[in-house]
Design a protein around this motif. Structure first.
Motif, mmCIF file in Angstrom:
data_model
loop_
_atom_site.group_PDB
_atom_site.id
_atom_site.type_symbol
_atom_site.label_atom_id
_atom_site.label_comp_id
_atom_site.label_asym_id
_atom_site.label_seq_id
_atom_site.Cartn_x
_atom_site.Cartn_y
_atom_site.Cartn_z
ATOM 1 N N ALA A 223 9.828 11.494 5.242
ATOM 2 C CA ALA A 223 8.728 12.027 5.568
ATOM 3 C C ALA A 223 7.592 12.223 3.733
ATOM 4 C CB ALA A 223 8.644 12.941 5.968
ATOM 5 N N SER A 224 8.950 12.512 3.181
ATOM 6 C CA SER A 224 9.237 12.794 1.705
ATOM 7 C C SER A 224 8.129 11.421 0.890
ATOM 8 C CB SER A 224 10.499 12.722 1.232
ATOM 9 O OG SER A 224 10.871 14.385 1.358
ATOM 10 N N MET A 225 8.995 9.977 1.201
ATOM 11 C CA MET A 225 8.550 8.626 0.296
ATOM 12 C C MET A 225 7.167 8.690 1.213
ATOM 13 S SD MET A 225 10.734 7.147 -0.744
ATOM 14 C CE MET A 225 10.173 5.389 -1.136
ATOM 15 N N LEU A 226 6.644 9.762 2.662
ATOM 16 C CA LEU A 226 5.476 8.809 3.128
ATOM 17 C C LEU A 226 3.990 10.181 2.163
ATOM 18 C CD1 LEU A 226 5.559 8.308 6.902
ATOM 19 C CD2 LEU A 226 4.657 6.960 4.964
ATOM 20 N N GLN A 227 5.287 11.218 1.813
ATOM 21 C CA GLN A 227 4.161 12.491 1.371
ATOM 22 C C GLN A 227 3.685 11.800 0.083
ATOM 23 O OE1 GLN A 227 2.422 15.482 2.346
ATOM 24 N NE2 GLN A 227 1.866 14.984 0.100
ATOM 25 N N VAL A 228 4.344 10.701 -1.010
ATOM 26 C CA VAL A 228 4.775 10.088 -2.625
ATOM 27 C C VAL A 228 3.727 8.971 -1.876
ATOM 28 C CG1 VAL A 228 5.531 8.711 -3.757
ATOM 29 C CG2 VAL A 228 6.362 11.006 -3.524
ATOM 30 N N GLY A 229 3.372 8.351 -0.843
ATOM 31 C CA GLY A 229 2.455 7.163 -0.573
ATOM 32 C C GLY A 229 1.313 7.667 -0.565
ATOM 33 N N ARG A 230 0.792 8.238 0.311
ATOM 34 C CA ARG A 230 -0.284 8.863 0.602
ATOM 35 C C ARG A 230 -0.776 9.866 -0.631
ATOM 36 N NH1 ARG A 230 1.368 12.888 3.798
ATOM 37 N NH2 ARG A 230 0.720 11.844 5.865
ATOM 38 N N ASP A 231 -0.663 10.847 -2.104
ATOM 39 C CA ASP A 231 -0.654 11.346 -2.585
ATOM 40 C C ASP A 231 -1.530 10.041 -3.909
ATOM 41 O OD1 ASP A 231 -0.405 13.369 -1.608
ATOM 42 O OD2 ASP A 231 1.017 13.844 -2.536
ATOM 43 N N ARG A 232 -0.654 8.864 -3.598
ATOM 44 C CA ARG A 232 -0.743 7.874 -4.331
ATOM 45 C C ARG A 232 -2.135 6.860 -4.160
ATOM 46 N NH1 ARG A 232 5.301 6.336 -7.577
ATOM 47 N NH2 ARG A 232 5.360 8.689 -8.213
ATOM 48 N N LEU A 233 -2.313 6.527 -2.768
ATOM 49 C CA LEU A 233 -3.315 6.195 -2.065
ATOM 50 C C LEU A 233 -4.652 6.927 -2.413
ATOM 51 C CD1 LEU A 233 -1.194 4.599 0.942
ATOM 52 C CD2 LEU A 233 -2.155 3.162 -0.951
ATOM 53 N N MET A 234 -4.533 8.554 -2.300
ATOM 54 C CA MET A 234 -5.580 9.260 -2.832
ATOM 55 C C MET A 234 -6.244 9.486 -3.714
ATOM 56 S SD MET A 234 -6.169 10.094 0.419
ATOM 57 C CE MET A 234 -7.521 11.393 0.062
ATOM 58 N N ASP A 235 -5.077 9.054 -5.250
ATOM 59 C CA ASP A 235 -5.318 8.515 -6.530
ATOM 60 C C ASP A 235 -5.952 7.108 -6.711
ATOM 61 O OD1 ASP A 235 -3.969 11.463 -7.246
ATOM 62 O OD2 ASP A 235 -2.387 10.466 -8.004
ATOM 63 N N ARG A 236 -5.432 6.269 -6.304
ATOM 64 C CA ARG A 236 -6.145 5.503 -5.926
ATOM 65 C C ARG A 236 -7.369 4.847 -5.310
ATOM 66 N NH1 ARG A 236 -2.041 0.045 -5.725
ATOM 67 N NH2 ARG A 236 0.074 1.722 -6.682
ATOM 68 N N GLY A 237 -7.772 6.281 -5.024
ATOM 69 C CA GLY A 237 -9.757 6.351 -4.317
ATOM 70 C C GLY A 237 -9.040 5.752 -2.751
ATOM 71 N N ILE A 238 -7.542 5.490 -2.019
ATOM 72 C CA ILE A 238 -8.389 4.264 -0.855
ATOM 73 C C ILE A 238 -7.405 4.322 0.018
ATOM 74 C CG2 ILE A 238 -8.084 2.149 -1.848
ATOM 75 C CD1 ILE A 238 -5.389 1.800 -1.691
ATOM 76 N N GLY A 239 -6.716 5.956 -0.194
ATOM 77 C CA GLY A 239 -6.331 6.932 1.095
ATOM 78 C C GLY A 239 -6.996 7.178 2.511
ATOM 79 N N ALA A 240 -8.645 7.497 2.439
ATOM 80 C CA ALA A 240 -9.310 7.148 3.136
ATOM 81 C C ALA A 240 -8.897 5.985 4.366
ATOM 82 C CB ALA A 240 -10.227 7.221 3.951
ATOM 83 N N GLN A 241 -8.363 4.856 3.762
ATOM 84 C CA GLN A 241 -9.023 3.778 4.419
ATOM 85 C C GLN A 241 -7.299 3.420 5.174
ATOM 86 O OE1 GLN A 241 -11.003 2.239 0.627
ATOM 87 N NE2 GLN A 241 -10.843 0.574 1.761
ATOM 88 N N VAL A 242 -6.422 3.959 4.783
ATOM 89 C CA VAL A 242 -4.635 3.779 5.292
ATOM 90 C C VAL A 242 -4.439 4.632 6.385
ATOM 91 C CG1 VAL A 242 -2.943 3.727 4.802
ATOM 92 C CG2 VAL A 242 -4.426 3.119 2.996
ATOM 93 N N GLU A 243 -3.780 4.198 7.798
ATOM 94 C CA GLU A 243 -3.558 4.652 8.479
ATOM 95 C C GLU A 243 -2.157 4.906 7.861
ATOM 96 O OE1 GLU A 243 -3.729 3.588 12.470
ATOM 97 O OE2 GLU A 243 -5.476 2.480 12.188
ATOM 98 N N ILE A 244 -1.257 6.006 8.133
ATOM 99 C CA ILE A 244 -0.779 6.700 7.718
ATOM 100 C C ILE A 244 0.633 7.066 8.952
ATOM 101 C CG2 ILE A 244 1.206 8.072 6.184
ATOM 102 C CD1 ILE A 244 -0.910 8.268 3.834
#
Length: 248
Positions: A95-116
Motif C-alpha cells: 500500500a505504501s508503494m501504491l500511495q507513492v505511485g498514485r501521488d506521482r501519477l496525479m502530479d503528472r496529470g495522468i492519475g485519473a487515467q490509471v486504475e490502481i
C-alpha cells in the motif's frame, strides 16, 4: 528448506511470514525508492526500462498490467502508449508503494487515467484473458511462490499477450560478478543508510537478488507456466535480465 519455509534474503523463514517481512522493507523505503534506484544503478535503470517499453509491443488501445509497479514510472509510459482508448492498471501488493505511485501519477496529470489495484501477484484479481501485456519490474524476486505468480500472470494474459519480467540476475563474467558482490554487500547498504536511513532493507534487497533464479532457470519456470517463445536478454553484463514470453 522444506515446504513450510522460504527465503527472506539469506534467512530461512516460515512461508506465512515472508509477505509481512517484505511489506516492512517496502514500507520503509517507499518514499525514497526512486532516488535510491537512481543512486544504486547510477541512472542505468532508466535504460533498462526503455528496453522493456521497446520489447512490450504495446500500442494504442491495448490493455496493460504494470505489476509490482510501485511508484508508477513504467505505468506513466504505458499511458502514453495506449492512448485514450487503452487501459493501464498499476498493481502492487504494498500500500505504501501504491500511495507513492498514485501521488506521482496525479502530479503528472495522468492519475485519473490509471486504475490502481492492491493485489498479490500469486492470485491476481482479474478475469482470464484480460491483458495484452503484463510487466513486472524488480518485483518477482520478492514473491513467495514464484511459480504461482507466473501461473496467475499467464492466466490473465490474452492469447497472444506478452509477459515481460525485468529483474536483477546473474552476471555472466566472473570478475565482474566479484566487483558486483562487493558493491552490493558493502556499498549498497551504506547508500541505504545515508539516503533512506535503512541499511538493513538494502542488505535484504542485495541478498534477495542472489536468491533469485538465474536466467535459464527463470526461462524454464515461464515455460512451465504455459508461456511460449520464452527468451531473455542480458543487460549490463547480466546484472539485469529481461525475460519475455508469449501466451498462445
Amino acid at each position: 528448506m522444506d515446504k513450510q519455509t522460504t527465503h527472506f534474503g539469506y534467512e530461512e523463514v516460515p512461508v506465512e511470514e515472508k509477505a509481512g517481512r517484505v511489506e516492512q522493507v517496502f514500507d520503509s523505503v517507499a518514499r525514497r525508492y526512486d532516488i535510491m534506484n537512481d543512486l544504486m544503478s547510477m541512472g542505468v535503470h532508466r535504460f533498462w526500462k526503455r528496453v522493456v517499453m521497446e520489447r512490450s509491443g504495446v500500442r494504442r488501445g491495448h490493455t496493460v498490467l504494470d505489476l509490482a509497479g510501485g511508484t508508477g514510472d513504467l505505468t506513466a509510459k504505458f499511458v502514453e502508449r495506449v492512448g485514450p482508448t487503452g487501459r493501464v492498471v498499476l498493481a502492487d501488493i504494498n500500500a505504501s508503494m501504491l500511495q507513492v505511485g498514485r501521488d506521482r501519477l496525479m502530479d503528472r496529470g495522468i492519475g485519473a487515467q490509471v486504475e490502481i489495484v492492491q493485489a498479490d501477484a500469486q492470485a491476481l484479481p482479474f478475469p482470464d484473458n484480460t491483458f495484452d501485456c503484463i510487466t513486472i519490474a524488480f518485483g518477482l524476486r520478492n514473491v513467495t511462490d514464484k511459480d504461482a505468480a507466473l501461473a496467475s500472470m499467464t492466466r490473465v494474459l490474452k492469447p497472444g499477450g506478452r509477459l515481460l519480467i525485468l529483474e536483477f540476475s546473474k552476471p555472466v563474467n566472473a570478475v565482474f560478478e566479484k566487483v558486483y558482490d562487493q558493491y552490493s554487500f558493502h556499498v549498497l547498504p551504506r547508500i541505504g543508510k545515508w539516503v533512506a536511513n535503512d541499511a538493513d532493507s538494502y542488505r535484504y534487497l542485495a541478498e534477495s537478488i542472489r536468491m533469485h533464479p538465474d536466467q535459464p532457470t527463470l526461462k524454464a519456470m515461464m515455460e512451465n507456466a504455459g508461456l511460449e517463445r520464452v527468451e531473455y536478454t542480458n543487460m549490463t553484463g547480466g546484472v539485469v535480465a529481461l525475460h519475455r514470453g508469449i501466451k498462445f
